[in-house]
Write a protein that holds these residues in place. Structure first.
Motif, mmCIF file in Angstrom:
data_model
loop_
_atom_site.group_PDB
_atom_site.id
_atom_site.type_symbol
_atom_site.label_atom_id
_atom_site.label_comp_id
_atom_site.label_asym_id
_atom_site.label_seq_id
_atom_site.Cartn_x
_atom_site.Cartn_y
_atom_site.Cartn_z
ATOM 1 N N MET A 1 0.831 -1.213 0.000
ATOM 2 C CA MET A 1 0.000 0.000 0.000
ATOM 3 C C MET A 1 0.859 1.254 0.000
ATOM 4 S SD MET A 1 -3.321 1.191 0.554
ATOM 5 C CE MET A 1 -4.189 -0.127 1.343
ATOM 6 N N ARG A 2 1.888 1.302 0.855
ATOM 7 C CA ARG A 2 2.707 2.513 0.943
ATOM 8 C C ARG A 2 3.461 2.797 -0.348
ATOM 9 N NH1 ARG A 2 5.467 2.542 6.994
ATOM 10 N NH2 ARG A 2 3.529 2.904 8.150
ATOM 11 N N GLN A 3 3.898 1.750 -1.051
ATOM 12 C CA GLN A 3 4.608 1.963 -2.307
ATOM 13 C C GLN A 3 3.710 2.643 -3.329
ATOM 14 O OE1 GLN A 3 7.740 1.684 -1.224
ATOM 15 N NE2 GLN A 3 8.332 0.663 -3.110
ATOM 16 N N VAL A 4 2.439 2.238 -3.377
ATOM 17 C CA VAL A 4 1.498 2.844 -4.310
ATOM 18 C C VAL A 4 1.261 4.301 -3.937
ATOM 19 C CG1 VAL A 4 -0.829 2.740 -5.272
ATOM 20 C CG2 VAL A 4 0.400 0.625 -4.764
ATOM 21 N N GLU A 5 1.097 4.581 -2.656
ATOM 22 C CA GLU A 5 0.889 5.960 -2.214
ATOM 23 C C GLU A 5 2.085 6.839 -2.574
ATOM 24 O OE1 GLU A 5 0.280 5.286 1.890
ATOM 25 O OE2 GLU A 5 -1.708 4.412 1.621
ATOM 26 N N ARG A 6 3.285 6.320 -2.384
ATOM 27 C CA ARG A 6 4.482 7.073 -2.743
ATOM 28 C C ARG A 6 4.556 7.280 -4.261
ATOM 29 N NH1 ARG A 6 9.582 4.196 -0.638
ATOM 30 N NH2 ARG A 6 10.532 5.968 -1.739
ATOM 31 N N ALA A 7 4.143 6.273 -5.020
ATOM 32 C CA ALA A 7 4.147 6.395 -6.478
ATOM 33 C C ALA A 7 3.205 7.503 -6.935
ATOM 34 C CB ALA A 7 3.756 5.063 -7.120
ATOM 35 N N ILE A 8 2.023 7.568 -6.336
ATOM 36 C CA ILE A 8 1.072 8.621 -6.683
ATOM 37 C C ILE A 8 1.669 9.989 -6.373
ATOM 38 C CG2 ILE A 8 -1.187 9.598 -6.119
ATOM 39 C CD1 ILE A 8 -2.076 6.679 -5.510
ATOM 40 N N PHE A 9 2.335 10.096 -5.227
ATOM 41 C CA PHE A 9 2.976 11.358 -4.841
ATOM 42 C C PHE A 9 4.035 11.761 -5.863
ATOM 43 C CE2 PHE A 9 6.326 13.600 -2.364
ATOM 44 C CZ PHE A 9 5.585 14.721 -2.010
ATOM 45 N N ASP A 10 4.870 10.810 -6.282
ATOM 46 C CA ASP A 10 5.908 11.121 -7.259
ATOM 47 C C ASP A 10 5.318 11.528 -8.602
ATOM 48 O OD1 ASP A 10 7.901 10.681 -5.447
ATOM 49 O OD2 ASP A 10 8.669 8.845 -6.351
ATOM 50 N N LEU A 11 4.293 10.810 -9.038
ATOM 51 C CA LEU A 11 3.665 11.135 -10.315
ATOM 52 C C LEU A 11 3.060 12.541 -10.290
ATOM 53 C CD1 LEU A 11 2.002 7.688 -11.054
ATOM 54 C CD2 LEU A 11 3.891 8.710 -12.343
ATOM 55 N N ARG A 12 2.452 12.903 -9.194
ATOM 56 C CA ARG A 12 1.864 14.238 -9.076
ATOM 57 C C ARG A 12 2.950 15.321 -9.068
ATOM 58 N NH1 ARG A 12 -3.357 15.131 -7.704
ATOM 59 N NH2 ARG A 12 -2.799 16.938 -6.426
ATOM 60 N N ARG A 13 4.157 14.951 -8.697
ATOM 61 C CA ARG A 13 5.290 15.881 -8.758
ATOM 62 C C ARG A 13 5.941 15.901 -10.138
ATOM 63 N NH1 ARG A 13 9.272 13.688 -4.702
ATOM 64 N NH2 ARG A 13 10.464 15.573 -5.180
ATOM 65 N N GLY A 14 5.449 15.062 -11.056
ATOM 66 C CA GLY A 14 6.014 15.025 -12.403
ATOM 67 C C GLY A 14 7.235 14.146 -12.534
ATOM 68 N N LEU A 15 7.395 13.173 -11.606
ATOM 69 C CA LEU A 15 8.556 12.292 -11.633
ATOM 70 C C LEU A 15 8.184 10.926 -12.207
ATOM 71 C CD1 LEU A 15 10.003 13.041 -8.079
ATOM 72 C CD2 LEU A 15 10.722 14.029 -10.268
ATOM 73 N N PRO A 16 9.113 10.246 -12.870
ATOM 74 C CA PRO A 16 8.830 8.892 -13.383
ATOM 75 C C PRO A 16 8.886 7.870 -12.257
ATOM 76 C CG PRO A 16 11.090 9.503 -13.867
ATOM 77 C CD PRO A 16 10.459 10.713 -13.249
ATOM 78 N N ILE A 17 8.188 6.774 -12.447
ATOM 79 C CA ILE A 17 8.247 5.632 -11.532
ATOM 80 C C ILE A 17 8.469 4.372 -12.366
ATOM 81 C CG2 ILE A 17 6.687 6.731 -9.876
ATOM 82 C CD1 ILE A 17 4.583 4.555 -10.907
ATOM 83 N N LEU A 18 8.677 3.259 -11.681
ATOM 84 C CA LEU A 18 8.874 1.973 -12.341
ATOM 85 C C LEU A 18 7.784 1.018 -11.877
ATOM 86 C CD1 LEU A 18 11.082 0.444 -14.139
ATOM 87 C CD2 LEU A 18 11.847 -0.539 -11.964
#
Length: 379
Positions: A1-18
């Motif tokens: 769950m926390r990884q997904v929440e962090r991914a959403i945060f990064d995406l909203r900042r305009g950062l790529p994820i894997l």
């Protein structure tokens, strides 16, 4: 769950994820904030040509019909980021005739799900990680520069959200239409959204079928009195009606713009100014007819121990959601605002395309105020 929440945060900042799957890894960059430099950096990091993941609704507006939820549009070296943005969300855009769509897999669909959850435009630039670049990507993941999220976690995340509502605080707040009102705050597990239950009257005097309104937040209508919708009037009339019927519950749900978020709602308004109705405007942005779900509302009612209700709504989908979630809808009552020149097209689209019960409103002429709760409607 926390990884997904962090991914959403990064995406909203305009950062790529894997997005990590057993077979392969996929780099994902949100469309918002994607410029030519970001596009080049994504290709260099992944070692493969990027593609643009688009939803079925958006592709239909581009005259490309698909049966699956999403598909991929190959991105050529000559394509600039502004072209991708146009393909993803501009009404006048068209795709090159010689470009063939590629099949999207669950990783691409998960990427678009993350955009929706994060209230971003549901489009993403994606790139496979080549074998030659795998060690480099792994080093960035290890040092925390790029966040890796297992595909299985994304698939489970959205469905689990409503089961982790936390009741955080409450207070008595007298209202102009209901002096006995208590606000109860609920927070979702990821902390991104908070919902309010307005508990009206004394519970001991409530009817067996509790009057309930599910009201999706509308900043422009509820707070500023926008004439483009009837939301603010529906909100206040619902509070008044619940109070007059001896009390009940109004659930104020953080689902702005039928679930697409305020930024996308404003984008849709601009498209509507060009002649589109509310649903077609959402389709241009890649969304469906209505992105709302009601698991949160069901969980709030469960925590409030409300199981039999009289639902104040014009929307058949809300009745279906309550029934499917185990809340018995004993009766429905319509609730109306005021018909105006500015909201007529909006209400007409809801009636004709979404099946909302608005016949009494649309039969009116001019801007005469309508009486809310004109009659009970038997199910």
């Amino acid at each position: 769950m926390r990884q997904v929440e962090r991914a959403i945060f990064d995406l909203r900042r305009g950062l790529p994820i894997l997005i990590r799957d057993a077979a392969s890894d996929l780099l994902v960059h949100p469309l918002e904030g994607c410029d030519d430099d970001a596009l080049a950096a994504l290709e260099a990091l992944g070692g493969t040509p990027p593609a643009l993941a688009l939803t079925r609704h958006r592709l239909t507006r581009l005259d490309r019909e698909i049966e699956t939820p999403a598909a991929l549009l190959p991105v050529a070296a000559a394509n600039h980021a502004e072209e991708l943005v146009a393909w993803a969300c501009e009404e006048a855009a068209s795709l090159p005739a010689n470009v063939a769509l590629h099949t999207a897999d669950p990783r691409h669909e998960a990427a678009l799900d993350l955009m929706r959850i994060g209230l971003l435009i549901p489009a993403a630039v994606v790139a496979e990680v080549s074998e030659a670049k795998r060690d480099r990507v792994e080093s960035l993941v290890s040092e925390g520069t790029v966040l890796a999220v297992p595909l299985a976690q994304i698939a489970a995340y959205d469905a689990a959200q409503s089961r982790f509502l936390k009741r955080t605080s409450e207070a008595e707040i007298p209202l102009s239409h209901a002096e006995r009102a208590r606000f109860v705050m609920f927070r979702e597990a990821d902390g991104m959204r908070e919902h309010i239950a307005i508990v009206i009257g004394d519970r001991e005097t409530w009817h067996d079928a509790v009057p309930v309104r599910l009201h999706s937040a509308c900043l422009t209508g509820d707070l500023f009195g926008s004439l483009r919708c009837d939301c603010g009037e529906q909100l206040r009339e619902s509070v008044r009606a619940i109070d007059e019927r001896g009390g009940g519950v109004l659930l104020y749900l953080a689902q702005e713009g039928r679930g697409i978020g305020l930024a996308n709602k404003l984008r849709a308004y601009t498209l509507q100014d060009g002649g589109l109705d509310t649903m077609d405007a959402d389709h241009v942005l890649g969304f469906g007819d209505d992105e709302r779900t009601y698991g949160v509302a069901l969980e709030m009612l469960e925590q409030l121990e409300v199981t039999r209700i009289e639902l104040l709504t014009n929307n058949p989908e809300k009745i279906a959601a309550m029934d499917q979630g185990g809340v018995e809808v004993v009766n429905r009552r319509g609730v109306y605002g005021k018909l105006t020149e500015q909201n007529r097209r909006y209400l007409d689209a809801k009636a004709k395309r979404a099946g909302h019960w608005l016949e009494e409103v649309l039969e009116q002429e001019g801007e005469a105020e309508l009486t809310s709760l004109k009659r009970p409607f038997a199910r």
